[in-house]
Enzyme design. Structure first.
Site: not given
Ligand code: 5RP
Length: 261
Positions: A138, A168-170
């Site tokens: 995500a 998760v990529k943030t």
């Protein structure tokens, strides 16, 4: 599922260097990727995974390359459109499997008017991907007007994980440990806009030391004055715990060496 994740997050170090080259899906011919294959091919030996669209995979990447693919399957709005990142599903899970993807990537937009659309689409993608053991990355996209702070990013990352995302990529931010500690799945950071090499290396180092499992970096690698040297410097930070000074020296050494050839 576990096997696919282990091809991306290398068991030896528990880390990953994903090369993000998916920008064309909303930015068109992004600077540095106009001649996609010319830029990306020399970087492949140093990347643990390639994040890109099916069109880029089909047109630019030779099937012989042994590199795990993280397939971008969300899209629908452009950088000049009225609603940035109001994305839906642009590639089916069946096609992702046919293309031998190791994972799929989907962007969510928490805090925007259309957050519900992107979140429900994420849930649908996760349901379909789970059926075949395909991990979902995500991507916590951030609108121009939103603060990239720990409060907002931890909300978005935790929501993605609670929806069932496997990674998760943030973005890296102040108090990044808060984002990592409250998210039960591995986090990789995006590089964001191009910045000086030393600064990008410092950001990658800080993110890793504060708990990210790696980077999913694009422009700070392929827009570097020497992308081949830059990816090796980032790799030293991700897999060898090199300090920013050591990695920057490596960048300069490789760059100088390559000038001679
Ligand atoms: C947008 C994305 C990008 O397309 C890309 O992967 C970002 O990489 P970078 O910021 O390092 O250039 O994920 O949300």
């Amino acid at each position: 599922m576990k096997n696919r994740l282990s091809r991306i997050i290398k068991p030896k170090t528990g880390r990953t260097l994903m090369l993000a080259v998916d920008h064309g899906y909303f930015m068109g011919p992004t600077a540095g990727l106009e001649q996609f294959d010319k830029t990306v091919e020399p970087l492949i030996p140093y990347a643990d995974a390639l994040m890109l669209t099916r069109g880029a995979l089909r047109n630019y990447i030779k099937p012989e390359y042994d590199i795990p693919i993280v397939l971008r399957i969300s899209g629908g709005t452009s950088i000049i459109g009225k609603e940035l990142l109001h994305e839906g599903i642009i590639t089916s899970i069946e096609d992702a499997i046919r293309l031998n993807a190791c994972a799929v990537a989907f962007s969510i937009m928490v805090g925007a008017d259309f957050e519900r659309d992107t979140l429900l689409a994420l849930a649908q993608v996760i349901d379909e991907a789970e059926r075949y053991g395909i991990p979902v990355l995500a991507v916590t996209a951030v609108g121009k007007e939103m603060e990239r702070d720990a409060r907002y990013l931890s909300l978005a990352c935790r929501m993605a994980a609670e929806f069932g995302a496997h990674m998760v990529k943030t973005y890296y931010c102040k108090d990044f440990t808060k984002v990592v500690e409250t998210c039960p799945v591995p986090i990789v950071i995006a590089g964001g806009k191009k910045r000086p090499e030393k600064e990008a290396l410092e950001m990658a180092y800080n993110a890793i030391q504060e708990g990210a499992v790696g980077v999913d970096m694009g422009r700070n690698i392929f827009q570097s004055e020497d992308p081949v040297a830059m990816i090796q410097a980032v790799r030293a930070i991700v897999h060898e715990d090199a300090t920013p000074d050591e990695a920057f020296k490596l960048f300069n050494d490789i760059k100088e060496e390559r000038k001679k050839t």
